[in-house]
Design an enzyme around this catalytic site. Structure first.
Site, PDB file in Angstrom:
ATOM      1  N   GLU A 136      25.482  -0.197 -23.000  1.00 16.91           N
ATOM      2  CA  GLU A 136      26.539  -1.251 -22.460  1.00 16.91           C
ATOM      3  C   GLU A 136      26.087  -2.576 -23.111  1.00 16.91           C
ATOM      4  O   GLU A 136      26.875  -3.429 -23.532  1.00 16.91           O
ATOM      5  CB  GLU A 136      26.316  -1.443 -20.963  1.00 16.91           C
ATOM      6  N   CYS A 162      22.782  -3.045 -16.174  1.00 18.70           N
ATOM      7  CA  CYS A 162      23.869  -3.044 -17.162  1.00 18.70           C
ATOM      8  C   CYS A 162      25.095  -3.364 -16.214  1.00 18.70           C
ATOM      9  O   CYS A 162      26.129  -4.027 -16.918  1.00 18.70           O
ATOM     10  CB  CYS A 162      24.105  -1.628 -17.585  1.00 18.70           C
ATOM     11  N   ALA A 186      19.480  35.256 -31.332  1.00 18.48           N
ATOM     12  CA  ALA A 186      20.179  35.760 -32.380  1.00 18.48           C
ATOM     13  C   ALA A 186      20.323  37.203 -31.847  1.00 18.48           C
ATOM     14  O   ALA A 186      19.096  37.845 -32.197  1.00 18.48           O
ATOM     15  CB  ALA A 186      19.657  35.491 -33.815  1.00 18.48           C
ATOM     16  N   LEU A 212       9.584  26.121 -37.075  1.00 17.85           N
ATOM     17  CA  LEU A 212      10.348  25.496 -35.822  1.00 17.85           C
ATOM     18  C   LEU A 212      10.594  23.963 -36.110  1.00 17.85           C
ATOM     19  O   LEU A 212      10.850  23.276 -35.248  1.00 17.85           O
ATOM     20  CB  LEU A 212       9.438  25.819 -34.600  1.00 17.85           C
ATOM     21  N   GLU A 253      13.156  29.485 -28.077  1.00 16.06           N
ATOM     22  CA  GLU A 253      13.566  30.300 -29.191  1.00 16.06           C
ATOM     23  C   GLU A 253      12.559  31.631 -29.279  1.00 16.06           C
ATOM     24  O   GLU A 253      12.303  32.380 -30.287  1.00 16.06           O
ATOM     25  CB  GLU A 253      13.295  29.651 -30.684  1.00 16.06           C
ATOM     26  N   GLY A 309      10.641  35.376 -28.167  1.00 17.90           N
ATOM     27  CA  GLY A 309      11.092  36.710 -28.383  1.00 17.90           C
ATOM     28  C   GLY A 309      11.753  37.248 -27.346  1.00 17.90           C
ATOM     29  O   GLY A 309      11.871  36.739 -26.238  1.00 17.90           O
ATOM     30  N   THR A 318       9.175  36.515 -24.066  1.00 15.69           N
ATOM     31  CA  THR A 318       9.173  34.892 -23.592  1.00 15.69           C
ATOM     32  C   THR A 318      10.550  34.844 -22.963  1.00 15.69           C
ATOM     33  O   THR A 318      10.761  34.137 -21.658  1.00 15.69           O
ATOM     34  CB  THR A 318       9.045  34.219 -24.626  1.00 15.69           C
TER      35      THR A 318
END
Length: 370
Positions: free
Chosen positions: A63, A95, A165, A215, A306, A308, A311
């Protein structure tokens, strides 16, 4: 629905403010990445006279920057803000006070701020001084991008995004073969963008040993936005020669360590520039709720997991996943593949589909906790 009867002009400019707020995701520390537009209409139609997003590091707020850019043009204008303007005095005035001082006639807000120092108080301050306030315009869309800040404020832990994935037959890899290509270049580019917008990214030691990942964000121009990398490794098995350890001085790396972890291994990793974080264990595994509390205390609001199958299963089993992102490739891996702990036909209860998209030939499905 909130905002359903709001004028189309308000929805259009708020949508633009939300898009602007995405620019600094993952870069504003413990403060949220907020977008603000100052818009005035002198009779020929509305136009933007000031725009800003929370600065890198968290200050100044959106702002005050947008008001500075607008100057005198802010007087009598409308401010579109993706999060309720703050109302408390810190290192700088609130603000809401700045909006009043600059003569803004109207404030349109999106998401509500759960911070007790702000919640409702920013809007009340504006209304007391005669500023028209319209709340909850595209609130759900704004809150989606502010999920890390909101989760950390309410649950005292980061917002957890689990990214997987999957092959066409629901597998995430092949045991003993390290990284197996599942999705195409376009989908992988989207994953790197997700990394750039996250505060931290986490994998288990199994993935770190099998895949030797970096990573990092490797999109051209966004390399510097690689997040903090975290490895769950209570026995400190991460090799000093791994990509993660070798790059620890360039991109921060945090490795968890149980109290009984080998002292010599601690010294080797510390010499490589790796930061070690002590963790509690329960039934032989790292206590994830306590770990997330520690990460939140370090200022981490968004955590991308990310890891496996193990985890991922641990985070899902503990009920710690807030956002589930599935990239599904077109090829099958077969019987030798590692089964995913979750797939489109087996989404945990409590989640709803947020969106579906295509990245090249790959399908993308995103689910959020209701």
């Amino acid at each position: 629905m909130p905002g359903a009867s709001v004028p189309e002009t308000d929805r259009r400019f708020m949508a633009a403010a939300i898009r602007l707020s995405r620019r600094h995701l993952g870069l504003t520390g413990t403060n949220p990445s907020v977008g603000c537009l100052i818009v005035r209409d002198d009779g020929a139609g509305p136009f933007i006279v000031g725009r800003a997003v929370t600065a890198i590091g968290g200050r100044p707020h959106a702002e005050t920057q947008a008001l500075e850019e607008a100057g005198e043009a802010a007087r009598g204008a409308t401010a579109y803000v993706t999060l309720e303007p703050c109302a408390h005095h810190g290192r700088t005035p609130p603000c809401a006070e700045a909006l009043i001082a600059c003569g803004v006639a109207r404030v349109v807000g999106a998401a509500s701020d759960p911070d007790p120092r702000v919640s409702g108080k920013g809007y009340a301050m504006l209304r007391t001084m005669g500023v028209e306030v319209v709340e909850k315009v595209l609130a759900e869309e704004a809150a989606d991008l502010l999920g890390g800040y909101l989760t950390r404020s309410m649950k005292k832990r980061p917002e957890v995004t689990l990214k997987l994935a999957l092959s066409a037959d629901g597998k995430i890899g092949v045991k003993g073969q390290g990284q197996v290509p599942i999705t195409g270049e376009v989908a992988r580019g989207q994953v790197h963008l997700m990394r750039a917008e996250a505060d931290a990214i986490l994998v288990g030691i199994g993935t770190a040993l099998a895949d030797d990942p970096a990573l990092t964000c490797r999109l051209p121009g966004l390399e510097a936005r690689s997040p903090l990398r975290i490895v769950l490794d209570r026995h400190l098995r991460l090799p000093a020669g791994s990509q993660l350890a070798r790059s620890a001085r360039d991109v921060p790396l945090l490795v968890t360590a149980a109290g009984d972890a080998d002292r010599a291994r601690r010294a080797v990793l510390a010499d490589a520039g790796v930061h070690l974080l002590g963790v509690e264990a329960f039934d032989g595994h790292i206590a994830l709720p306590e770990l997330l509390e520690d990460l939140a205390a370090r200022g981490i609001s968004t955590l991308m997991v990310e890891g496996g199958a193990f985890t991922a299963g641990e985070f899902l089993g503990e009920g710690l996943v807030d956002r589930l992102c599935l990239f599904i490739g077109s090829r099958e891996i077969g019987a030798a593949g590692i089964a995913s702990p979750v797939d489109p036909g087996h989404i945990p209860s409590g989640f709803r589909k947020r969106c579906e998209a295509r990245f090249g030939n790959d399908l993308y499905l995103e689910y959020v906790r209701a």
